[in-house]
Design an enzyme around this catalytic site. Structure first.
Site, PDB file in Angstrom:
ATOM      1  N   ASP A 177       0.881  -1.169   0.000  1.00 57.70           N
ATOM      2  CA  ASP A 177       0.000   0.000   0.000  1.00 57.70           C
ATOM      3  C   ASP A 177       0.921   1.222   0.000  1.00 57.70           C
ATOM      4  O   ASP A 177       1.563   1.534   1.003  1.00 57.70           O
ATOM      5  CB  ASP A 177      -0.909  -0.017   1.244  1.00 57.70           C
ATOM      6  CG  ASP A 177      -1.880   1.166   1.265  1.00 57.70           C
ATOM      7  OD1 ASP A 177      -1.603   2.171   0.590  1.00 57.70           O
ATOM      8  OD2 ASP A 177      -2.896   1.077   1.979  1.00 57.70           O
ATOM      9  N   LYS A 202      -5.762  10.378  -2.018  1.00 57.38           N
ATOM     10  CA  LYS A 202      -4.752  11.106  -1.264  1.00 57.38           C
ATOM     11  C   LYS A 202      -3.802  11.844  -2.219  1.00 57.38           C
ATOM     12  O   LYS A 202      -4.240  12.725  -2.924  1.00 57.38           O
ATOM     13  CB  LYS A 202      -4.030  10.127  -0.334  1.00 57.38           C
ATOM     14  CG  LYS A 202      -5.007   9.237   0.496  1.00 57.38           C
ATOM     15  CD  LYS A 202      -5.873  10.055   1.383  1.00 57.38           C
ATOM     16  CE  LYS A 202      -6.959   9.361   2.196  1.00 57.38           C
ATOM     17  NZ  LYS A 202      -7.424   8.056   1.968  1.00 57.38           N
TER      18      LYS A 202
END
Ligand code: PLP
Length: 383
Positions: A177, A202
């Site tokens: 991730d 993000k």
């Protein structure tokens, strides 16, 4: 091959053939006309199975991580779920860090475990402990080794190359991730991982205006399987979301440079402050993961956390006293955000081993003027 910043702007972004528009149009269409039954003009049939705007984002994402293919989804967790559904079956074992993002833990623990998947969490920086967990049980039992670095919110750093080697010893799929670092700062596939997962909400999107996720793969056959889940379950990114993400990615390199420089300055201003017990930022030489971060990252990123000497009370007061840093969930946008993880982003893991200490506050350092950011945290600490 061109350098990262050039590829971020041009990959998958060929000018429109019909009009010459430099920015490819947003294909806001659910369906595509057929010239005869089953005779599609450019292979497009229906936007769940394929849409040119999503394809252009997927091409851009695959290129930036050096993958053979990327698949984009309606959220980071939808992307993770699609990957997991493609590779797991009842009896499969998943190993994650003991401070993995709470939403990822909840996804596996609440949706996959009841279906028969086994989940073990382990201290990922302890390579012997990871090896021991992977080698316990039947050979081939562990299907996925899930790695996150830096972690959310305690900014732990783990060695991707070492974990990839340990995972591959037992034939596990090594997934990273890479949400906190972004492909500009860290390239997991080049370090030996098999798959990269993102919340594109993000840094990739970068402007807090879109929720999305992506999976980037190095193996064509696995990409086909995940692509089938994307098509069959349908958690795709819509054209407008895909386009906003593509637009954000074009400035990723310059944003990450500025996020990293600003976060370093804020971290240094906080170190040694009497109200601050500890600063968690991998760019500080005192951070236990600094050497590994310096080896595997191009910069240290825009995220940092602090523990306050005054305990939970002081942490809550600080989180509510900043003025430029806005109190909100999420991270990675141009604007600075502040969060109180134990009751906001990580409320779902309260009371478990993944719980975040209550005197910790997380900062997503934006790209505003650094003097304003430093002054803001300093004034909030005096409240
Ligand atoms: N991974 C990490 C590290 C995250 O911080 C988040 C969200 O905060 C996710 C995955 C999930 O992404 P999304 O909120 O886009 O579903």
């Amino acid at each position: 091959m061109a350098e990262f910043s050039t590829r971020a702007i041009h990959s998958g972004q060929e000018p429109d053939e019909r009009t010459g528009a430099v920015v490819p149009p947003v294909f806001l269409t659910s369906t595509f006309v057929q010239d005869g039954i089953g005779r599609m003009r450019n292979g497009y049939e229906y936007s769940r199975s394929g849409n040119p705007t999503r394809d252009s984002l997927q091409e851009q994402l695959a290129d930036l991580d050096g993958g053979v293919r990327a698949l984009s989804f309606s959220s980071g967790l939808a992307a993770e779920d699609a990957l997991l559904r493609a590779v797991l079956a009842p009896g499969a074992h998943v190993v994650m860090g003991n401070d993995v993002y709470g939403g990822t833990h909840r996804l596996v623990n609440r949706l996959h475990v009841p279906w028969g998947v086994e989940l073990t969490t382990v201290e990922m920086s302890d390579l012997d402990a990871v090896r021991a967990v992977l080698q316990a049980g039947e050979p081939g039992r562990t299907v996925v080794l899930w790695v996150e670095t830096p972690t959310n919110p305690l900014m732990k750093i783990v060695d991707i190359a070492a974990l990839a080697a340990i995972g591959h010893e037992v034939g596990a799929l090594v997934v990273v991730d890479n949400t906190f670092a972004s492909p500009y700062l860290q390239q997991p596939l080049a370090l030996g991982a098999d798959v990269v997962a993102y919340s594109t909400t993000k840094y990739l999107g970068g402007h807090s205006d879109v929720v999305g996720g992506a999976i980037v793969l190095r193996d064509e056959e696995l990409a086909e399987r995940v692509g089938f889940v994307q098509f069959a379950a349908g958690a795709i990114s819509g054209p407008m979301d895909a386009w906003l993400t593509t637009r954000g990615i074009k400035t990723l390199a310059v944003r990450m440079e500025r996020h990293s420089a600003n976060a370093q300055a804020v971290a240094e201003a906080l170190v040694g402050h009497p109200a601050v017990e500890r600063v968690f930022y991998p760019g500080l030489e005192s951070h236990p993961g600094h050497a590994i971060a310096a080896k595997q990252m191009r910069g240290f990123g825009g995220m940092l956390s602090i523990a306050l000497t005054g305990g939970p009370e002081a942490a809550r007061r600080f989180a509510e006293s900043t003025e430029v840093f806005q109190l909100a969930e999420s991270l990675g946008g141009v604007e600075s955000l502040i969060g109180y993880p134990s009751e906001m982003t990580h409320a779902s893991v309260k009371g478990t081993e993944l719980a975040v200490p209550e005197h910790v506050v997380r900062l997503s350092v934006g790209i505003e003027d650094v003097a304003d950011l430093v002054a803001d945290v300093e004034q909030a600490l005096t409240r």
